[in-house]
Motif scaffolding. Structure first.
Motif, PDB file in Angstrom:
ATOM      1  N   VAL A 285       5.343  -2.283  -3.548  1.00 46.11           N
ATOM      2  CA  VAL A 285       4.881  -0.971  -3.337  1.00 46.11           C
ATOM      3  C   VAL A 285       4.499  -0.453  -1.862  1.00 46.11           C
ATOM      4  O   VAL A 285       4.253  -1.309  -1.093  1.00 46.11           O
ATOM      5  CB  VAL A 285       3.716  -0.629  -4.166  1.00 46.11           C
ATOM      6  CG1 VAL A 285       4.357  -0.795  -5.761  1.00 46.11           C
ATOM      7  CG2 VAL A 285       2.603  -1.646  -3.895  1.00 46.11           C
ATOM      8  N   HIS A 286       4.599   0.713  -1.552  1.00 45.55           N
ATOM      9  CA  HIS A 286       4.313   1.443  -0.394  1.00 45.55           C
ATOM     10  C   HIS A 286       4.950   1.095   1.053  1.00 45.55           C
ATOM     11  O   HIS A 286       4.688   1.451   1.880  1.00 45.55           O
ATOM     12  CB  HIS A 286       2.703   1.138  -0.197  1.00 45.55           C
ATOM     13  CG  HIS A 286       1.822   1.506  -1.060  1.00 45.55           C
ATOM     14  ND1 HIS A 286       0.508   0.531  -1.448  1.00 45.55           N
ATOM     15  CD2 HIS A 286       1.595   2.467  -2.097  1.00 45.55           C
ATOM     16  CE1 HIS A 286      -0.153   1.302  -2.445  1.00 45.55           C
ATOM     17  NE2 HIS A 286       0.653   2.393  -2.911  1.00 45.55           N
ATOM     18  N   ARG A 287       6.005   0.106   0.725  1.00 46.37           N
ATOM     19  CA  ARG A 287       6.525  -0.353   2.025  1.00 46.37           C
ATOM     20  C   ARG A 287       8.127   0.120   2.065  1.00 46.37           C
ATOM     21  O   ARG A 287       8.860   0.626   3.019  1.00 46.37           O
ATOM     22  CB  ARG A 287       6.748  -1.769   1.872  1.00 46.37           C
ATOM     23  CG  ARG A 287       5.054  -2.206   1.822  1.00 46.37           C
ATOM     24  CD  ARG A 287       5.261  -4.047   1.633  1.00 46.37           C
ATOM     25  NE  ARG A 287       3.865  -4.377   1.607  1.00 46.37           N
ATOM     26  CZ  ARG A 287       3.638  -5.577   1.483  1.00 46.37           C
ATOM     27  NH1 ARG A 287       4.571  -6.649   1.358  1.00 46.37           N
ATOM     28  NH2 ARG A 287       2.288  -5.965   1.306  1.00 46.37           N
TER      29      ARG A 287
ATOM     30  N   SER B 296      10.257   3.481  -4.518  1.00 44.24           N
ATOM     31  CA  SER B 296       9.607   4.620  -4.856  1.00 44.24           C
ATOM     32  C   SER B 296       9.052   4.625  -6.327  1.00 44.24           C
ATOM     33  O   SER B 296       8.201   4.921  -6.598  1.00 44.24           O
ATOM     34  CB  SER B 296      10.744   5.650  -4.661  1.00 44.24           C
ATOM     35  OG  SER B 296      10.999   5.685  -3.130  1.00 44.24           O
TER      36      SER B 296
ATOM     37  N   THR C 230       6.177   2.252  -6.657  1.00 45.67           N
ATOM     38  CA  THR C 230       4.980   2.776  -5.813  1.00 45.67           C
ATOM     39  C   THR C 230       4.422   3.851  -6.915  1.00 45.67           C
ATOM     40  O   THR C 230       3.073   4.114  -7.326  1.00 45.67           O
ATOM     41  CB  THR C 230       5.248   3.559  -4.694  1.00 45.67           C
ATOM     42  OG1 THR C 230       5.671   2.211  -3.987  1.00 45.67           O
ATOM     43  CG2 THR C 230       3.893   4.251  -4.300  1.00 45.67           C
ATOM     44  N   ASP C 231       5.338   4.912  -7.418  1.00 49.68           N
ATOM     45  CA  ASP C 231       4.836   5.756  -8.493  1.00 49.68           C
ATOM     46  C   ASP C 231       4.108   5.185  -9.889  1.00 49.68           C
ATOM     47  O   ASP C 231       3.052   5.708 -10.337  1.00 49.68           O
ATOM     48  CB  ASP C 231       6.113   6.655  -9.052  1.00 49.68           C
ATOM     49  CG  ASP C 231       6.924   7.634  -7.948  1.00 49.68           C
ATOM     50  OD1 ASP C 231       5.793   7.745  -6.908  1.00 49.68           O
ATOM     51  OD2 ASP C 231       7.785   8.044  -7.995  1.00 49.68           O
TER      52      ASP C 231
ATOM     53  N   TYR D 168       2.704   2.112  -9.925  1.00 49.62           N
ATOM     54  CA  TYR D 168       1.448   1.773  -9.415  1.00 49.62           C
ATOM     55  C   TYR D 168       0.298   2.795  -9.267  1.00 49.62           C
ATOM     56  O   TYR D 168      -0.824   2.805  -9.779  1.00 49.62           O
ATOM     57  CB  TYR D 168       1.643   0.847  -8.202  1.00 49.62           C
ATOM     58  CG  TYR D 168       0.483   0.119  -7.691  1.00 49.62           C
ATOM     59  CD1 TYR D 168      -0.121  -0.808  -8.491  1.00 49.62           C
ATOM     60  CD2 TYR D 168      -0.178   0.568  -6.494  1.00 49.62           C
ATOM     61  CE1 TYR D 168      -1.311  -1.483  -7.889  1.00 49.62           C
ATOM     62  CE2 TYR D 168      -1.536  -0.136  -5.993  1.00 49.62           C
ATOM     63  CZ  TYR D 168      -1.817  -1.402  -6.705  1.00 49.62           C
ATOM     64  OH  TYR D 168      -2.911  -1.958  -6.049  1.00 49.62           O
ATOM     65  N   GLU D 169       0.643   3.763  -8.592  1.00 54.14           N
ATOM     66  CA  GLU D 169      -0.264   4.849  -8.258  1.00 54.14           C
ATOM     67  C   GLU D 169      -0.595   5.809  -9.350  1.00 54.14           C
ATOM     68  O   GLU D 169      -1.599   6.528  -9.476  1.00 54.14           O
ATOM     69  CB  GLU D 169       0.250   5.680  -6.810  1.00 54.14           C
ATOM     70  CG  GLU D 169       0.188   4.905  -5.693  1.00 54.14           C
ATOM     71  CD  GLU D 169      -1.226   4.348  -5.089  1.00 54.14           C
ATOM     72  OE1 GLU D 169      -2.109   4.871  -5.658  1.00 54.14           O
ATOM     73  OE2 GLU D 169      -1.404   3.389  -4.634  1.00 54.14           O
TER      74      GLU D 169
ATOM     75  N   GLU E  39      -0.737  -4.861   3.848  1.00 54.77           N
ATOM     76  CA  GLU E  39      -1.074  -3.796   3.202  1.00 54.77           C
ATOM     77  C   GLU E  39      -2.241  -2.834   3.115  1.00 54.77           C
ATOM     78  O   GLU E  39      -2.340  -1.877   2.934  1.00 54.77           O
ATOM     79  CB  GLU E  39      -0.976  -4.198   1.717  1.00 54.77           C
ATOM     80  CG  GLU E  39      -1.013  -3.248   0.455  1.00 54.77           C
ATOM     81  CD  GLU E  39       0.377  -2.270   0.309  1.00 54.77           C
ATOM     82  OE1 GLU E  39       0.309  -1.320  -0.094  1.00 54.77           O
ATOM     83  OE2 GLU E  39       1.584  -3.135   0.822  1.00 54.77           O
TER      84      GLU E  39
ATOM     85  N   LYS F  17      -6.603   0.653   6.796  1.00 53.93           N
ATOM     86  CA  LYS F  17      -5.991   2.147   5.891  1.00 53.93           C
ATOM     87  C   LYS F  17      -7.289   2.751   5.497  1.00 53.93           C
ATOM     88  O   LYS F  17      -8.175   2.150   5.248  1.00 53.93           O
ATOM     89  CB  LYS F  17      -4.975   1.499   4.825  1.00 53.93           C
ATOM     90  CG  LYS F  17      -3.480   1.498   5.275  1.00 53.93           C
ATOM     91  CD  LYS F  17      -2.770   1.125   3.883  1.00 53.93           C
ATOM     92  CE  LYS F  17      -1.352   1.157   4.106  1.00 53.93           C
ATOM     93  NZ  LYS F  17      -0.418   0.880   2.951  1.00 53.93           N
TER      94      LYS F  17
ATOM     95  N   TRP G 117      -6.844   1.745  -0.221  1.00 55.73           N
ATOM     96  CA  TRP G 117      -5.931   0.648  -0.056  1.00 55.73           C
ATOM     97  C   TRP G 117      -6.466  -0.390   0.937  1.00 55.73           C
ATOM     98  O   TRP G 117      -5.867  -1.543   0.993  1.00 55.73           O
ATOM     99  CB  TRP G 117      -4.624   1.184   0.633  1.00 55.73           C
ATOM    100  CG  TRP G 117      -3.991   2.090  -0.441  1.00 55.73           C
ATOM    101  CD1 TRP G 117      -3.365   1.829  -1.592  1.00 55.73           C
ATOM    102  CD2 TRP G 117      -3.780   3.558  -0.241  1.00 55.73           C
ATOM    103  NE1 TRP G 117      -2.928   3.002  -2.131  1.00 55.73           N
ATOM    104  CE2 TRP G 117      -3.159   4.148  -1.437  1.00 55.73           C
ATOM    105  CE3 TRP G 117      -4.507   4.608   0.729  1.00 55.73           C
ATOM    106  CZ2 TRP G 117      -3.048   5.345  -1.771  1.00 55.73           C
ATOM    107  CZ3 TRP G 117      -4.165   5.861   0.458  1.00 55.73           C
ATOM    108  CH2 TRP G 117      -3.545   6.308  -0.695  1.00 55.73           C
TER     109      TRP G 117
END
Length: 407
Positions: free
Chosen positions: A52-54, A61, A64-65, A67-68, A252, A265, A269
């Motif tokens: 995720v996030h990377r 994507s 990440t969607d 997870y968030e 991260e 961050k 995070w």
């Protein structure tokens, strides 16, 4: 609440153990998982497994969607103000240790006080013991009443202007005591202290509103609320968290890394160093959907009815002692006269009934109860009165098995 329909969602319950239908009464240790949670985790690994996030690719994507998106579900579930206040951890233990290591070491010094209770799980005792030792602070205990509850007058006497942290479990994993954490938080704040709440036994079983409780930090685990193991949550007020330093460093959680210095961050995070528990978070989001469909108030009432039903029957069995207050969560901890709890649990297991036996990671509380160990039956949304009947029947058989030793 249609318990029969709820039970059908849990594939593990449809089996026999030692030739008997499984009666699972150990949900305070870990809950079983409904099919939709299992499906959500499987779908992640089969369809969009990625970090995720990377990455900017499609799978990254989607991950990440997911997870968030789970973070937003947690935020709404406990009514936090912002997703920035929701940190994913490995569980309650990691969450409390994070508060002790980050906030505690920065704000507690020699002569200060840390206040907890004797009923706490080891995860809410040892971090504060270590903080007190490393800073020279004093660890103090709010005394318990005879029935295992807390008197707010005792809280008033124990918490002083020198107290910097008050940390209390919302619900006891042994006694089922539901502590008045909102009122305790008021006393803590009046004295300038922060309020930390171990919510491991509360969030799965009742509606929790962290803003209403005015908790500064609130910790809980996913695996006790129908989610996978290895995922938990630390809620913390933004005004406190933004000034706290991370306790794990690496990928991260960084903003910029130079040869001799680095920056972090933004929230949340900076507290999630390394590849996070992606599948676990997605499973937690699915578990929240499942629990909200049923309704936390329905779950709470159902469990309390089962606990009352069980206690009423246990009181009719000679030689059985039940611990804890009359008003409690869905936990019934007991002992059988002259029979070690491990022996009780072994015989119950032979009848297909799974209960917990031991000190339940609460050795100071065992000492307070003047016992070395206890047996515990803990109920959840998939249990019914037939489970209680099977448990009581097996316990009576245990009494017959041990004969005159049992008394």
């Amino acid at each position: 609440m249609d318990v029969k329909t709820v039970r059908s969602k849990f594939p593990i319950l449809d089996q026999e153990v030692n030739g008997h239908p499984l009666v699972y009464l150990d949900s305070a240790a870990t809950s079983q998982k409904p099919q939709q949670v299992i499906d959500a985790v499987e779908d992640y690994y089969k369809r969009y497994n990625s970090n995720v996030h990377r990455g900017v690719h499609t799978l990254g994507s989607l991950a990440t969607d997911g997870y968030e998106g789970a973070r937003e579900k947690v935020r709404g579930f406990i009514n936090a103000k912002s997703m920035e206040e929701i940190v994913f951890t490995r569980g309650t233990t990691t969450a409390i240790n994070t508060v002790a290591a980050s906030y505690g070491r920065a704000n507690v010094k020699q002569g200060d006080e840390i206040v907890i209770t004797p009923m706490e799980h080891h995860s809410n005792i040892i971090p504060w013991q270590q903080l007190a030792k490393s800073t020279g602070a004093t660890l103090k205990y709010i005394p318990l009443k005879e029935d295992g509850t807390i008197d707010l007058n005792d809280v008033e006497e124990t918490v002083t202007e020198n107290t910097k942290i008050v940390s209390v479990m919302h619900v006891s994993n042994v006694l089922g005591t539901i502590n008045p954490v909102k009122e305790i938080a008021e006393i803590a704040h009046k004295n300038g202290a922060v309020m930390v709440v171990d919510g491991a036994q509360a969030v799965p079983h009742m509606k929790v509103d962290v803003q209403d409780l005015d908790a500064d930090f609130y910790a809980f685990s996913g695996h006790k609320m129908c989610a996978p193991t290895g995922i938990g949550v630390l809620y913390g007020k933004k005004k406190l968290m933004k000034n706290m330093e991370p306790v794990e460093f690496g990928g991260e959680m960084i903003d910029f890394v130079g040869l001799y210095d680095s920056t972090w961050k933004e929230l949340p995070w900076k507290f999630e160093g390394g590849t996070p528990i992606i599948a676990g978070a997605i499973g937690l989001g699915a578990a929240i959907d499942f629990l909200e469909e049923i309704g936390l108030e329905n779950i709470k009432q159902h469990e309390q009815k089962l606990a009352d039903y069980a206690i009423a029957q246990l009181k009719d069995i000679d030689g059985v002692t039940v611990y804890g207050p009359e008003k409690r969560a869905g936990v019934v901890t007991f002992n059988c006269e002259d029979v070690h709890p491990h022996d009780v649990a072994t015989v119950l297991d032979a009848e297909g009934v799974a209960v917990r036996a031991g000190h339940h990671c609460a050795q100071p509380l065992m000492k307070w109860l003047d016992v070395t160990a206890t047996a515990r039956a803990s109920f959840y949304l998939y249990n019914n009165e037939e489970d209680v009947d099977a448990f009581v029947k097996a316990l009576i058989k245990t009494k017959e098995y041990f004969g005159d030793v049992f008394g």
